[in-house]
Design an enzyme around this catalytic site. Structure first.
Site, PDB file in Angstrom:
ATOM      1  N   MET A   1       0.810  -1.211   0.000  1.00 54.39           N
ATOM      2  CA  MET A   1       0.000   0.000   0.000  1.00 54.39           C
ATOM      3  C   MET A   1       0.851   1.272   0.000  1.00 54.39           C
ATOM      4  O   MET A   1       0.705   2.146  -0.840  1.00 54.39           O
ATOM      5  CB  MET A   1      -0.833  -0.069   1.301  1.00 54.39           C
ATOM      6  CG  MET A   1      -2.092   0.692   1.303  1.00 54.39           C
ATOM      7  SD  MET A   1      -3.227   0.159   0.032  1.00 54.39           S
ATOM      8  CE  MET A   1      -4.345  -0.899   0.895  1.00 54.39           C
ATOM      9  N   LYS A   2       1.751   1.332   0.985  1.00 55.93           N
ATOM     10  CA  LYS A   2       2.539   2.533   1.240  1.00 55.93           C
ATOM     11  C   LYS A   2       3.458   2.939   0.080  1.00 55.93           C
ATOM     12  O   LYS A   2       3.686   4.123  -0.157  1.00 55.93           O
ATOM     13  CB  LYS A   2       3.372   2.260   2.502  1.00 55.93           C
ATOM     14  CG  LYS A   2       4.180   3.414   3.017  1.00 55.93           C
ATOM     15  CD  LYS A   2       4.628   3.135   4.461  1.00 55.93           C
ATOM     16  CE  LYS A   2       6.105   2.763   4.502  1.00 55.93           C
ATOM     17  NZ  LYS A   2       6.612   2.521   5.858  1.00 55.93           N
ATOM     18  N   GLY A   3       3.977   1.938  -0.634  1.00 57.56           N
ATOM     19  CA  GLY A   3       4.887   2.254  -1.723  1.00 57.56           C
ATOM     20  C   GLY A   3       6.228   2.760  -1.251  1.00 57.56           C
ATOM     21  O   GLY A   3       6.666   2.391  -0.162  1.00 57.56           O
TER      22      GLY A   3
END
Ligand code: B12
Lengths: 245, 519
Positions: free
Chosen positions: A125-127
């Site tokens: 999600m965070k990348g």
């Protein structure tokens, strides 16, 4: 023809710097040997600007000189991922219009490799560096198996989840451990007759596209590459594949 | 250079950490693991491998597991067999390997641990001899702090020796041999001298011996004792601690949580194993190095600084519960803030001073920049220089030198030499800097230290309420989540039978208690 040499402070002056260790004591003969290596590399006006003993039988040299070799950059070809990168939104829209279902990406850091930051940067999600990971993409189902996943497990999970794309991260490269492991995975896919069922992409700090192609993968991504680079390549390659079938 | 901190908050953190650890002691006491049992066998003097390279200690534990009831502990079977056969533990192991003896018949006999005492004592005598040798060496050692620590990691023990000797001559005080990738997940310890490893070298007892021998020779030449480090971690944590005690390693990487978080080893397994391994290291005067600095490789170093501090408090209490002296607790922290951040050096200095303030008698292990090191080796040298300044100014104890090629490969001989030169220069240039300056009470650094401390306190409050297992499940450390029911090595954990005995740990703890000096 556009031959060039390295640049110091005057065009084509060929100035170059090197540093290395020799298994020799630090003395005049060591220095002479260092110069001889530089000569063999095509360097002239060699000057050993620093030498130092590292231990009884080892010495360290910093060398400057003039490189006699010339290179014509226009004569070279580069193996790069050729597709142009799209934005997250463009990729989502592309999947929406070109596929009638969501795409499944499965990934892992494989073999004995315990590094996860790279694969997480692409998938979670965070990348990374302000670029969201695949998990956040609409129409992409991202399954990250984590680290130290063996090749067999990765393949069986990919089959189980009917993955479209397999992502492999390799960070430890000492003694070419990554080459052995990556080669083994391609051999496994071929032995199981499923190589063409997936787009298979590798990545890591010491990975590049040329290496990936050489090892039989579809693409390879190194540092400063993010989820959108990978996803752009993958969706276009999948669409290409769909057209062929 | 002293911070102004709320001492009550620091005390409250310790109380929380003690609650967190006490909460797990019952679980630890009730269980044992296959690696704990193998460790007992090693300390009873069993060594060597069979024709298939399987260590005899594994053969024995597997034999008991397959044919009898391991929950009674290996000591039960060995005590009975030694009494009955009059053979040594080693001879018994060899017979079991040859299938000329079975331990099954001893499953239900009454046993007396006294028959094992001579074997235990002979191992402890060997360990005590090593401690005495270390002490003799250390008398001749100059105690200039911090100690320069470098790693070797060629994969080949003989090449490692060359690199280690060179580093020692260049001024290194401590040499760590990094283990090959994958060793932490092996449920046995490889045997003999090894020449093939990836990103590190196998930890074997023979490799320990070879390196210690080489470093003893350099120590004599240089007139100062060069310390040796390896990893008591992974699935064989206590076995490696025992091997280190026998071969006179001076430090062991040994963390209560690292294996859980970064190697996906089951949490029960790790917590039980770390307890025994710390008792052994405490006994053998081996300094442990804890690994919370690693949280900052997956989490942002500025935002998650308090997780490192909270974990230091927890590691401290786990070590204390294993009767370890403070002077052996090399608690870890690191210089990992993004160099693009404004005032990053000030925050790093505040964090380093904070650790030192809170753990003044612990030989803190200070890790260099790793995550934000890049292929720009020239910039890397500057990053390392700033780190060195922070280390010297705050008087850290175990100073892991950063390598300019950190982002590229495990260190070359020249990388290490450049790092040592860099540190030597900065030690000189900044010698009395720390003693000469003061933090402004409401300045950036003191405020930052206070913030990190109060965030650590809040986190420790939460952990003491929810319990460490839940904390790990929620991924509060390193943002990696682990379940108590999953992870490697869980099948090697078992509940002790009521008659279970571990005579080795009993002796070790008894002797440690007699000399207990913690706080
Ligand atoms: C963080 C770190 C660790 C952490 C890892 C934590 C974790 N959960 O991942 C810890 C402390 C656990 C660790 C352990 C070890 N490490 Co380490 N580690 C590093 C470090 C400092 C940073 C790596 C990193 O996270 N980079 C950031 C990420 C985002 O970058 P990246 O991986 O390159 O990813 C980017 C691209 O490459 C790409 N990418 C990556 N993967 C993929 C996959 C796909 C499919 C795609 C498309 C793209 C892609 O996208 C990302 C974003 O741009 C490097 C040094 C450095 N500065 O590089 C050493 C380093 C990688 N480690 C190293 C070593 C040797 C180890 C150990 C083997 C040491 C040991 N003997 O114990 C162990 C690992 C044991 C094992 N079984 O693997 C060496 C590797 C040397 C080599 N070339 O072989 C390095 C270079 C350090 C060194 N100089 O010695 N390490």
């Amino acid at each position: 023809m556009a031959l060039i040499r390295p640049y110091g402070d005057t065009l084509n002056d060929g100035k170059i710097q090197l540093s290395f260790t020799l298994p020799l004591p630090c003395d005049a003969l060591g220095e002479e040997t260092a110069k001889a290596f530089a000569h063999k590399m095509g360097i002239e006006n060699v000057s050993v600007v620093h030498s130092e003993a590292l231990s009884e039988g080892y010495s360290y040299y910093i060398v400057y000189g003039t490189l006699t070799h010339q290179v014509d950059p226009t004569s070279l070809t580069v193996t790069e991922v050729e597709t142009t990168a799209m934005s997250k939104e463009a990729i989502e829209a592309y999947i929406d219009t070109h596929f009638d279902r969501d795409l499944v990406f499965i990934g892992a850091s494989t073999g004995t490799d315990a590094h996860t930051v790279g694969i997480d940067a692409i998938m979670n999600m965070k990348g990374y560096s302000g670029h969201y990971g695949l998990e956040r993409y609409k129409h992409i189902k991202a399954i990250n198996l984590g680290s130290q996943v063996d090749n067999e497990t990765l393949l069986s999970e990919a089959l189980k989840h009917q993955a479209d794309v397999i992502l492999i991260s390799q960070t430890v490269t000492q003694k070419d451990v990554h080459i052995q492991n990556l080669t083994a995975f391609i051999e496994l896919l071929e032995a199981e007759n499923v190589r063409d069922d997936f787009i298979v992409i590798i990545g890591g700090a010491r990975i590049n596209h040329a290496l990936a192609k050489e090892l039989g993968y579809d693409a390879g991504f190194g540092p400063k590459k993010f989820a959108f680079d990978v996803a752009s390549f993958a969706v276009l390659a999948l669409h290409e594949k769909k057209k062929v079938n | 250079m002293k911070l102004t901190l709320n001492e009550d908050t620091i005390r409250a953190c310790r109380t929380d950490a003690k609650t967190i650890v006490d909460d797990l002691i019952t679980m630890i006491d009730k269980h044992s693991t296959v690696s704990v049992e193998r460790t007992i066998l090693r300390l009873l003097g069993i060594d060597g491998v069979n024709d298939f390279d399987i260590p005899f200690v594994n053969v024995l534990v597997d034999h008991i597991n397959d044919h009898a009831d391991l929950s009674k502990g290996v000591s039960h079977y060995l005590a009975a067999a030694v009494k009955d056969t009059k053979l040594s533990p080693q001879a018994i192991a060899e017979k079991i390997n040859a299938s000329t003896l079975s331990l099954k018949p001893y499953q239900d006999v009454e046993t007396d641990m006294a028959v094992l005492m001579p074997y235990i004592e002979s191992t402890l005598e060997a360990i005590n001899k090593q401690k005495a040798t270390r002490q003799t060496f250390m008398q001749s050692r100059q105690t200039d702090q911090p100690e320069k620590y470098v790693i070797v990691a060629t994969g080949n023990i003989y090449e490692d020796i060359e690199q280690a000797k060179s580093a020692a001559k260049k001024g290194a005080d401590i040499i760590a041999v990094i283990r090959t990738t994958g060793q932490s997940l092996l449920d046995y310890v490889p045997y003999g001298a090894t020449t093939e490893g990836f990103g590190g070298t196998y930890a074997t007892q023979e490799n320990f011996r070879l390196m210690r021998e080489a470093l003893d020779a350099v120590s004599k030449e240089e007139g100062r004792y060069i310390k040796l480090v390896n990893y008591a971690s992974g699935l064989c944590m206590p076995e490696i601690a025992a091997m280190g005690a026998i071969e006179r390693l001076d430090m062991m990487l040994n963390d209560s949580l690292y294996g859980i978080i970064f190697r996906d080893i089951n949490m029960k397994r790790t917590l039980i194993d770390q307890y025994f391994s710390r008792v052994i290291s405490a006994y053998a005067d081996i300094t442990i190095n804890t690994g919370e600095d690693n949280y900052l490789t997956t989490s942002d170093a500025f935002d998650h600084a308090h997780t490192v501090l909270a974990s230091q408090f927890i590691n401290e209490q786990f070590a204390a519960s294993a009767h370890m002296k403070e002077s052996l607790m090399g608690l870890g922290h690191a210089y990992e803030i993004d160099p693009d951040m404004e005032n990053s050096f000030l925050y790093e200095l505040a964090q380093a001073a904070l650790s030192k303030h809170i753990f003044p008698r612990a030989p803190l292990k200070y890790m260099p920049p790793t995550k934000h090191m890049t292929g720009d080796i020239f910039k890397g040298t500057i990053q390392n220089a700033l780190f060195n300044i922070a280390a010297v100014s705050t008087n850290q104890s175990i100073h892991l030198l950063g390598m300019l090629t950190e982002a590229i490969h495990t260190p070359f001989m020249s990388d290490r030499a450049l790092a040592l030169d860099n540190a030597t220069y900065i030690y000189k240039a900044f010698k009395d800097f720390g003693a000469d300056i003061e933090f402004k009470e409401d300045g950036l650094m003191n405020t930052r230290a206070q913030d990190v401390l109060s965030n650590a306190k809040a986190l420790l409050d939460t952990i003491s309420e929810e319990g460490l297992f839940t904390t790990l499940e929620k991924g509060r450390f390193a943002e990696i989540s682990r379940s108590p029911h999953l992870g490697k090595g869980l099948d090697g954990v078992f509940e002790k039978a009521p008659s279970y005995k571990n005579p080795v740990i009993d002796v070790l703890i008894k002797q440690l208690k007699e000399g207990d000096t913690w706080l």
